[in-house]
Scaffold this motif. Structure first.
Motif, PDB file in Angstrom:
ATOM      1  N   TYR A 281       6.258  17.953   1.260  1.00  0.00           N
ATOM      2  CA  TYR A 281       5.770  16.812   0.166  1.00  0.00           C
ATOM      3  C   TYR A 281       4.544  17.437  -0.177  1.00  0.00           C
ATOM      4  CZ  TYR A 281       4.797  12.288  -1.529  1.00  0.00           C
ATOM      5  OH  TYR A 281       4.218  11.115  -2.579  1.00  0.00           O
ATOM      6  N   ILE A 282       4.644  18.193  -1.582  1.00  0.00           N
ATOM      7  CA  ILE A 282       3.666  18.831  -2.150  1.00  0.00           C
ATOM      8  C   ILE A 282       3.463  17.709  -3.288  1.00  0.00           C
ATOM      9  CG2 ILE A 282       3.086  20.634  -3.732  1.00  0.00           C
ATOM     10  CD1 ILE A 282       5.235  22.267  -2.193  1.00  0.00           C
ATOM     11  N   THR A 283       2.057  17.532  -3.510  1.00  0.00           N
ATOM     12  CA  THR A 283       1.597  16.444  -4.505  1.00  0.00           C
ATOM     13  C   THR A 283       0.227  16.810  -5.073  1.00  0.00           C
ATOM     14  OG1 THR A 283       0.096  14.926  -2.891  1.00  0.00           O
ATOM     15  CG2 THR A 283       2.389  14.653  -2.996  1.00  0.00           C
ATOM     16  N   GLY A 284      -0.191  16.162  -5.893  1.00  0.00           N
ATOM     17  CA  GLY A 284      -1.336  16.529  -6.589  1.00  0.00           C
ATOM     18  C   GLY A 284      -2.461  15.710  -5.987  1.00  0.00           C
ATOM     19  N   GLU A 285      -3.652  15.823  -6.548  1.00  0.00           N
ATOM     20  CA  GLU A 285      -4.839  15.429  -5.735  1.00  0.00           C
ATOM     21  C   GLU A 285      -4.852  13.724  -5.717  1.00  0.00           C
ATOM     22  OE1 GLU A 285      -9.778  15.297  -6.071  1.00  0.00           O
ATOM     23  OE2 GLU A 285      -8.543  16.376  -7.324  1.00  0.00           O
ATOM     24  N   GLN A 286      -5.157  13.202  -4.485  1.00  0.00           N
ATOM     25  CA  GLN A 286      -5.142  11.778  -4.477  1.00  0.00           C
ATOM     26  C   GLN A 286      -6.150  11.250  -5.415  1.00  0.00           C
ATOM     27  OE1 GLN A 286      -3.518   9.303  -4.077  1.00  0.00           O
ATOM     28  NE2 GLN A 286      -3.011   8.977  -1.882  1.00  0.00           N
ATOM     29  N   VAL A 287      -5.752   9.797  -5.833  1.00  0.00           N
ATOM     30  CA  VAL A 287      -6.648   9.179  -6.914  1.00  0.00           C
ATOM     31  C   VAL A 287      -7.582   8.112  -5.794  1.00  0.00           C
ATOM     32  CG1 VAL A 287      -6.900   7.434  -8.508  1.00  0.00           C
ATOM     33  CG2 VAL A 287      -5.190   9.190  -8.559  1.00  0.00           C
ATOM     34  N   LYS A 288      -8.628   8.152  -5.516  1.00  0.00           N
ATOM     35  CA  LYS A 288      -9.654   7.544  -4.619  1.00  0.00           C
ATOM     36  C   LYS A 288     -10.336   6.532  -5.434  1.00  0.00           C
ATOM     37  CE  LYS A 288     -10.103  11.411  -1.458  1.00  0.00           C
ATOM     38  NZ  LYS A 288     -10.923  12.388  -1.013  1.00  0.00           N
ATOM     39  N   ASN A 289     -10.496   5.329  -4.617  1.00  0.00           N
ATOM     40  CA  ASN A 289     -11.557   4.274  -5.096  1.00  0.00           C
ATOM     41  C   ASN A 289     -10.968   3.551  -6.297  1.00  0.00           C
ATOM     42  OD1 ASN A 289     -13.317   4.740  -2.967  1.00  0.00           O
ATOM     43  ND2 ASN A 289     -14.120   6.597  -4.357  1.00  0.00           N
ATOM     44  N   ILE A 290      -9.580   3.295  -6.447  1.00  0.00           N
ATOM     45  CA  ILE A 290      -9.022   2.493  -7.281  1.00  0.00           C
ATOM     46  C   ILE A 290      -9.371   0.898  -7.380  1.00  0.00           C
ATOM     47  CG2 ILE A 290      -6.683   1.653  -8.273  1.00  0.00           C
ATOM     48  CD1 ILE A 290      -5.297   3.928  -7.059  1.00  0.00           C
ATOM     49  N   PRO A 291     -10.112   0.550  -8.421  1.00  0.00           N
ATOM     50  CA  PRO A 291     -10.364  -0.816  -8.468  1.00  0.00           C
ATOM     51  C   PRO A 291      -9.136  -1.767  -8.270  1.00  0.00           C
ATOM     52  CG  PRO A 291     -10.602   0.113 -10.558  1.00  0.00           C
ATOM     53  CD  PRO A 291     -10.368   1.207  -9.764  1.00  0.00           C
ATOM     54  N   ILE A 292      -9.209  -2.817  -7.533  1.00  0.00           N
ATOM     55  CA  ILE A 292      -8.029  -3.627  -7.410  1.00  0.00           C
ATOM     56  C   ILE A 292      -8.703  -5.078  -7.996  1.00  0.00           C
ATOM     57  CG2 ILE A 292      -6.482  -4.857  -5.619  1.00  0.00           C
ATOM     58  CD1 ILE A 292      -6.075  -2.029  -5.980  1.00  0.00           C
ATOM     59  N   ALA A 293      -7.741  -5.403  -8.769  1.00  0.00           N
ATOM     60  CA  ALA A 293      -7.857  -6.818  -9.226  1.00  0.00           C
ATOM     61  C   ALA A 293      -7.608  -8.014  -8.332  1.00  0.00           C
ATOM     62  CB  ALA A 293      -7.158  -7.015 -10.637  1.00  0.00           C
ATOM     63  N   ILE A 294      -8.348  -9.022  -8.183  1.00  0.00           N
ATOM     64  CA  ILE A 294      -7.984 -10.135  -7.167  1.00  0.00           C
ATOM     65  C   ILE A 294      -7.970 -11.421  -7.917  1.00  0.00           C
ATOM     66  CG2 ILE A 294      -8.856  -8.912  -5.335  1.00  0.00           C
ATOM     67  CD1 ILE A 294     -11.707 -10.351  -5.607  1.00  0.00           C
TER      68      ILE A 294
END
Length: 282
Positions: free
Chosen positions: A269-282
């Motif tokens: 499983y080769i992937t690009g860099e993880q996207v961190k701290n995604i803002p989540i709508a509530i």
């Protein structure tokens, strides 16, 4: 390259280029600072994944396959509505002081119903029919129970699975296909998470029912990208794509209720860099 990447990129581009905006409308979701969370949305998105050809994990960034499987097992296997039974924290915002999310998700799958063959909950009924009446056109689950909506802390997003069995020419085993129906989806935060966890579910049910995996069809009524996610999506869909990972289940497990995340093996499983701290709508 991963076919799941192509589906994801094409879907995102279609939403961004041809979708409609909710900006200025009265919307329920909001950001943590209280600002309305507007979206660009597309109605009626249908994506098809052939699980017999590859496991549908995107490679643009890593999807936590074991973690999303843990959530799926919390709902489908443990039939729980309490976050204390879940290792991840994805449901913490919707739980009360006791840890309950109300009569939602796993609670609904655990309710027993009367059938002519006896009492079954929805999961056991699916397994019973797949083993005893596989060509039935009535093998499905539904957790969007209107009489209990007022006691759910969040209305179900992925609310229904319909299973359909086919017979491929020259194959001894039957093929298990499924449709995942979703009323609403945050494309950045949840799309591949849901695709992977329900792909794992189809793999598990196929194995315990002695079938092969076929197609997973994902139907999304309202596929949306939140306003604060647009630049993240625009960067993500430009990334390099890689081949899909290899996926294996422990072949010794023949009882759905015996599966754990340790029975999953994901390799290459080769992937690009993880996207961190995604803002989540509530």
């Amino acid at each position: 390259m991963s076919y799941a990447d192509k589906i994801f990129v094409d879907m995102c581009r279609d939403i961004l280029e041809h979708g409609t905006s909710t900006e200025g409308e009265k919307v329920r979701p909001h950001w943590e600072d209280g600002t309305p969370a507007y979206t660009i949305k597309q109605f009626g998105v249908v994506n098809r994944y052939d699980l017999s050809k590859e496991f549908p994990a995107i490679t643009l960034r890593k999807t936590a396959i074991k973690t999303c499987t843990e959530e799926m097992l919390w709902i489908w296997q443990r039939k729980s509505n309490n976050i204390h039974d879940l290792k991840s924290t994805v449901w913490d915002e919707w739980a009360d002081e006791s840890g309950s999310i109300g009569k939602a998700y796993g609670y609904q799958l655990g309710v027993k119903h009367q059938y002519k063959e006896g009492m079954f909950d929805q999961v056991d009924r699916v397994i019973y029919d797949l083993k005893n009446n596989p060509f039935s056109r009535r093998i499905m689950t539904n957790i969007y129970v209107h009489q209990d909506l007022h006691e759910m802390h969040l209305y179900p997003c992925a609310y229904s699975m319909t299973f359909n069995v086919t017979q491929k020419k020259g194959h001894d085993k039957l093929t298990l296909n499924a449709i995942l129906n979703q009323r609403s989806q945050d494309v950045l935060a949840a799309n591949n998470w849901n695709v992977c966890q329900y792909a794992v579910l189809v793999h598990m049910l196929a194995q315990v029912c002695d079938m092969e995996v076929g197609e997973l069809v994902h139907v999304i009524a309202d596929a949306h990208i939140y306003d604060r996610h647009v630049p993240i999506i625009e960067e993500l869909i430009q990334r390099e794509q890689h081949p899909a990972p290899k996926f294996e289940l422990n072949p010794d497990i023949k009882d759905f209720y015996q599966f754990t995340t340790d029975d999953i093996k994901v390799t290459d499983y080769i992937t690009g860099e993880q996207v961190k701290n995604i803002p989540i709508a509530i």
